[in-house]
Design an enzyme around this catalytic site. Structure first.
Site, PDB file in Angstrom:
ATOM      1  N   LYS A 242       1.999  11.086 -11.801  1.00 59.76           N
ATOM      2  CA  LYS A 242       1.066  10.208 -12.523  1.00 59.76           C
ATOM      3  C   LYS A 242       1.793   8.913 -12.807  1.00 59.76           C
ATOM      4  CE  LYS A 242      -2.199  13.201 -14.889  1.00 59.76           C
ATOM      5  NZ  LYS A 242      -2.700  13.651 -16.204  1.00 59.76           N
TER       6      LYS A 242
ATOM      7  N   ARG B 100       0.819  -1.236   0.000  1.00 57.28           N
ATOM      8  CA  ARG B 100       0.000   0.000   0.000  1.00 57.28           C
ATOM      9  C   ARG B 100       0.845   1.274   0.000  1.00 57.28           C
ATOM     10  NH1 ARG B 100      -2.936  -3.179   3.821  1.00 57.28           N
ATOM     11  NH2 ARG B 100      -4.634  -4.214   2.735  1.00 57.28           N
TER      12      ARG B 100
ATOM     13  N   HIS C  99      -2.772  15.259 -26.457  1.00 57.48           N
ATOM     14  CA  HIS C  99      -2.844  13.873 -25.984  1.00 57.48           C
ATOM     15  C   HIS C  99      -4.168  13.193 -26.319  1.00 57.48           C
ATOM     16  CE1 HIS C  99       0.761  15.115 -23.954  1.00 57.48           C
ATOM     17  NE2 HIS C  99       0.896  13.980 -23.302  1.00 57.48           N
TER      18      HIS C  99
ATOM     19  N   HIS D 218       5.225   7.601 -27.964  1.00 62.59           N
ATOM     20  CA  HIS D 218       4.273   8.504 -27.300  1.00 62.59           C
ATOM     21  C   HIS D 218       4.496   9.953 -27.766  1.00 62.59           C
ATOM     22  CE1 HIS D 218       1.768  10.272 -24.199  1.00 62.59           C
ATOM     23  NE2 HIS D 218       2.783  11.033 -23.833  1.00 62.59           N
TER      24      HIS D 218
ATOM     25  N   ARG E  73      -4.595  21.046 -14.458  1.00 66.28           N
ATOM     26  CA  ARG E  73      -3.574  20.082 -14.899  1.00 66.28           C
ATOM     27  C   ARG E  73      -3.889  19.472 -16.257  1.00 66.28           C
ATOM     28  NH1 ARG E  73      -0.152  15.552 -11.465  1.00 66.28           N
ATOM     29  NH2 ARG E  73       0.907  14.696 -13.285  1.00 66.28           N
TER      30      ARG E  73
ATOM     31  N   HIS F   2      -3.252   9.911 -27.792  1.00 68.94           N
ATOM     32  CA  HIS F   2      -3.524   8.618 -27.157  1.00 68.94           C
ATOM     33  C   HIS F   2      -4.322   7.716 -28.098  1.00 68.94           C
ATOM     34  CE1 HIS F   2      -2.938  10.043 -22.705  1.00 68.94           C
ATOM     35  NE2 HIS F   2      -1.813   9.834 -23.331  1.00 68.94           N
TER      36      HIS F   2
ATOM     37  N   ASN G 277      -2.274  17.912 -21.095  1.00 66.69           N
ATOM     38  CA  ASN G 277      -2.714  16.905 -22.058  1.00 66.69           C
ATOM     39  C   ASN G 277      -2.934  17.468 -23.449  1.00 66.69           C
ATOM     40  OD1 ASN G 277      -2.978  14.163 -21.056  1.00 66.69           O
ATOM     41  ND2 ASN G 277      -4.198  15.115 -19.460  1.00 66.69           N
TER      42      ASN G 277
ATOM     43  N   GLU H 274       7.212  16.952 -26.075  1.00 65.35           N
ATOM     44  CA  GLU H 274       6.641  17.397 -24.788  1.00 65.35           C
ATOM     45  C   GLU H 274       7.180  18.780 -24.401  1.00 65.35           C
ATOM     46  OE1 GLU H 274       4.115  15.850 -23.425  1.00 65.35           O
ATOM     47  OE2 GLU H 274       4.353  13.672 -23.514  1.00 65.35           O
TER      48      GLU H 274
ATOM     49  N   GLU I 151      -5.568  16.724 -11.008  1.00 61.09           N
ATOM     50  CA  GLU I 151      -6.266  17.084 -12.242  1.00 61.09           C
ATOM     51  C   GLU I 151      -7.749  17.351 -12.041  1.00 61.09           C
ATOM     52  OE1 GLU I 151      -4.540  15.289 -15.783  1.00 61.09           O
ATOM     53  OE2 GLU I 151      -6.499  15.391 -16.739  1.00 61.09           O
TER      54      GLU I 151
HETATM   55  P1  NAD Z   1      10.499   4.734 -22.936  1.00 57.72           P
HETATM   56  O1  NAD Z   1      10.519   4.638 -21.482  1.00 57.72           O
HETATM   57  O2  NAD Z   1       9.987   3.579 -23.716  1.00 57.72           O
HETATM   58  O3  NAD Z   1      11.989   5.065 -23.428  1.00 57.72           O
HETATM   59  C1  NAD Z   1      12.251   5.168 -24.795  1.00 57.72           C
HETATM   60  C2  NAD Z   1      13.368   4.197 -25.255  1.00 57.72           C
HETATM   61  O4  NAD Z   1      14.636   4.726 -24.883  1.00 57.72           O
HETATM   62  C3  NAD Z   1      13.286   2.823 -24.636  1.00 57.72           C
HETATM   63  O5  NAD Z   1      13.694   1.879 -25.581  1.00 57.72           O
HETATM   64  C4  NAD Z   1      14.287   2.925 -23.494  1.00 57.72           C
HETATM   65  O6  NAD Z   1      14.769   1.680 -23.082  1.00 57.72           O
HETATM   66  C5  NAD Z   1      15.368   3.741 -24.143  1.00 57.72           C
HETATM   67  N1  NAD Z   1      16.234   4.501 -23.259  1.00 57.72           N
HETATM   68  C6  NAD Z   1      15.918   5.097 -22.088  1.00 57.72           C
HETATM   69  N2  NAD Z   1      16.946   5.844 -21.664  1.00 57.72           N
HETATM   70  C7  NAD Z   1      17.931   5.709 -22.576  1.00 57.72           C
HETATM   71  C8  NAD Z   1      19.227   6.243 -22.697  1.00 57.72           C
HETATM   72  N3  NAD Z   1      19.694   7.143 -21.818  1.00 57.72           N
HETATM   73  N4  NAD Z   1      19.984   5.894 -23.742  1.00 57.72           N
HETATM   74  C9  NAD Z   1      19.489   5.036 -24.680  1.00 57.72           C
HETATM   75  N5  NAD Z   1      18.265   4.504 -24.645  1.00 57.72           N
HETATM   76  C10 NAD Z   1      17.498   4.847 -23.592  1.00 57.72           C
HETATM   77  O7  NAD Z   1       9.683   6.018 -23.440  1.00 57.72           O
HETATM   78  P2  NAD Z   1       9.636   7.546 -22.965  1.00 57.72           P
HETATM   79  O8  NAD Z   1       9.478   8.317 -24.204  1.00 57.72           O
HETATM   80  O9  NAD Z   1      10.729   7.876 -22.042  1.00 57.72           O
HETATM   81  O10 NAD Z   1       8.285   7.602 -22.118  1.00 57.72           O
HETATM   82  C11 NAD Z   1       7.035   7.359 -22.717  1.00 57.72           C
HETATM   83  C12 NAD Z   1       6.061   6.921 -21.667  1.00 57.72           C
HETATM   84  O11 NAD Z   1       5.891   7.974 -20.716  1.00 57.72           O
HETATM   85  C13 NAD Z   1       4.688   6.617 -22.203  1.00 57.72           C
HETATM   86  O12 NAD Z   1       4.241   5.395 -21.666  1.00 57.72           O
HETATM   87  C14 NAD Z   1       3.832   7.760 -21.711  1.00 57.72           C
HETATM   88  O13 NAD Z   1       2.488   7.381 -21.516  1.00 57.72           O
HETATM   89  C15 NAD Z   1       4.511   8.104 -20.433  1.00 57.72           C
HETATM   90  N6  NAD Z   1       4.255   9.468 -19.978  1.00 57.72           N
HETATM   91  C16 NAD Z   1       3.864   9.646 -18.696  1.00 57.72           C
HETATM   92  C17 NAD Z   1       3.666  10.907 -18.194  1.00 57.72           C
HETATM   93  C18 NAD Z   1       3.324  11.095 -16.748  1.00 57.72           C
HETATM   94  O14 NAD Z   1       2.995  12.217 -16.359  1.00 57.72           O
HETATM   95  N7  NAD Z   1       3.444  10.079 -15.942  1.00 57.72           N
HETATM   96  C19 NAD Z   1       3.853  12.024 -19.023  1.00 57.72           C
HETATM   97  C20 NAD Z   1       4.255  11.829 -20.330  1.00 57.72           C
HETATM   98  C21 NAD Z   1       4.463  10.540 -20.801  1.00 57.72           C
HETATM   99  N1  GLY Z   2       1.504  14.396 -18.728  1.00 54.93           N
HETATM  100  C1  GLY Z   2       0.293  14.889 -18.182  1.00 54.93           C
HETATM  101  C2  GLY Z   2       0.329  15.125 -16.713  1.00 54.93           C
HETATM  102  O1  GLY Z   2       1.313  14.868 -16.059  1.00 54.93           O
HETATM  103  O2  GLY Z   2      -0.642  15.575 -16.160  1.00 54.93           O
END
Ligand code: NAD
Ligand code: GLY
Length: 361
Positions: free
Chosen positions: A142, A120, A247, A264, A240, A251, A244, A184, A236
């Protein structure tokens, strides 16, 4: 090193931005209270930065475990999440165990969700290694996983203890992933800061070339903006949602094509072009601003033409979006750079945007 604080009262935390931070023991020490640490990373990032992080933790005398997940958006699901729980239980992790997410947004979102659920709630630290995760996903709490029917639909709000964003780690990032992060950055400037948007227009080539000074400024300013939005509206309730922008369409592209087909950030880039088109159709945004947005998205090597999923499929997928209420889709629209409007849009305008998006940018 620069530090930006996320002001959330007793859950406030620092975001450290700088070069060669993964190896700095002193940045981790204040945030690890228990006797054990589990690093969650993936098959790509472990060989690049795993040893560096373990070396930084070694002087703290903690019991350190590492769980290495398969790489990619397609693995952001229950099965992979369970691998984290398997590792925690096998290692007899207790309530004070700290999880450290070492990787991009996929690793960070899943590790944060695991931390929110395990016993938890156990503490976690974000060590984002992609531009996208440094400018956006590691900040704000998030966390979650995808469902085949909708992106990020299962999750929790759960804040980290700290974010340690090492710009040096971006040196190994493939160009396509760097571009996804720039999406982003563009989003953040477009919704919140016209001056920053102009800076992005002038510096997009430097970002594409992975120039450290440009990256450091982009990460710092994006984190400042995101931190202030999250501090004002953590869960949100309203504001917030502006984060998006792009998005709702984005999405739908990700889920519609199958997770991992478009990155993404690529989906967000194209989604912003679509949201700007819709904003013009609704008489909110002027054509010159739309054209500027399209130009900068294109200059960041991001797609500006949407995949032809079919209008009906787009609408179906957008109705599953978390912002939708009673099946009514809510869009983040742009009035001008730095000013958004959250609202519905008449069906005809949405259909016109969808029709235009697949043939022109
Ligand atoms: P990812 O985590 O898949 O990373 C992209 C690629 O780069 C992967 O193959 C990873 O292994 C590789 N990688 C990571 N660091 C590296 C490095 N330093 N050198 C070489 N390769 C490396 O994708 P991302 O673009 O980082 O994140 C996308 C995700 O984030 C999505 O699932 C999206 O929904 C989420 N997201 C979440 C929020 C939030 O607020 N929580 C906001 C925006 C996006
Ligand atoms: N990426 C959208 C949020 O963090 O609210």
């Amino acid at each position: 090193m620069i530090t930006v604080n996320v002001e959330l009262g007793d859950r406030a935390y620092p975001i450290h931005v700088g070069t060669d931070l993964i190896g700095q023991t002193a940045l981790f020490a204040p945030h690890i209270a228990g006797k054990s640490v589990t690093i969650v990373t993936n098959t790509v990032v472990e060989p690049l930065y795993g040893d560096q992080l373990r070396a930084a933790l070694a002087p703290l005398g903690k019991d350190v475990h590492t769980v290495v997940l398969p790489d990619g958006e397609a693995y952001k699901n229950w099965e992979t999440l369970n691998l984290i729980f398997d590792a925690l239980l096998t290692a007899r992790a207790d309530r004070k165990t700290t999880l450290i997410a070492l990787g991009g947004g996929v690793t960070g979102d899943m590790t944060g969700f695991a931390a929110a659920c395990y016993m938890r709630g156990v503490p976690f630290i974000q060590v984002p290694t992609t531009l996208l995760s440094q400018v956006d996903s590691s900040v704000g709490g998030k966390t979650g996983i995808n469902h085949p029917l909708g992106k990020n639909m299962i999750g929790a709000f759960y804040q980290p203890q700290a974010v340690i964003a090492d710009i040096g780690a971006l040196r190994t990032l493939p160009a396509r992933e760097l571009a996804a992060g720039v999406a982003e950055v563009i989003k953040t400037g477009a919704i919140a800061d016209a001056e920053f948007f102009e800076w992005i227009e002038a510096n997009v080539a430097a970002l594409n070339r992975c120039e450290p000074e440009a990256l450091a400024h982009a990460v710092k300013r994006s984190c400042e903006i995101k931190a202030s939005v999250v501090a004002a509206d953590e869960r949100e309730g309203g504001l917030r949602a502006i984060l998006n922008f792009g998005h709702t369409f984005g999405h739908a592209i990700e889920a519609g094509l199958g997770y991992g087909e478009w990155l993404h950030g690529e989906a967000v880039g194209c989604g912003m072009v679509m949201a700007a088109d819709l904003s013009v159709r609704l008489g909110m945004l002027d054509e010159a601003s739309r054209a500027r947005l399209v130009r900068v998205v294109k200059a960041a090597n991001l797609p500006i033409v949407a995949p032809a999923l079919g209008a009906e499929r787009y609408v179906d997928l957008m109705q599953v979006d978390k912002k939708a209420e009673g099946g009514a889709i809510k869009f983040i629209l742009l009035e001008r750079f730095g000013q958004t409007h959250i609202g519905r849009a008449p069906d005809e305008a949405v259909q016109a945007t969808l029709a235009a998006a697949v043939v022109k940018g």
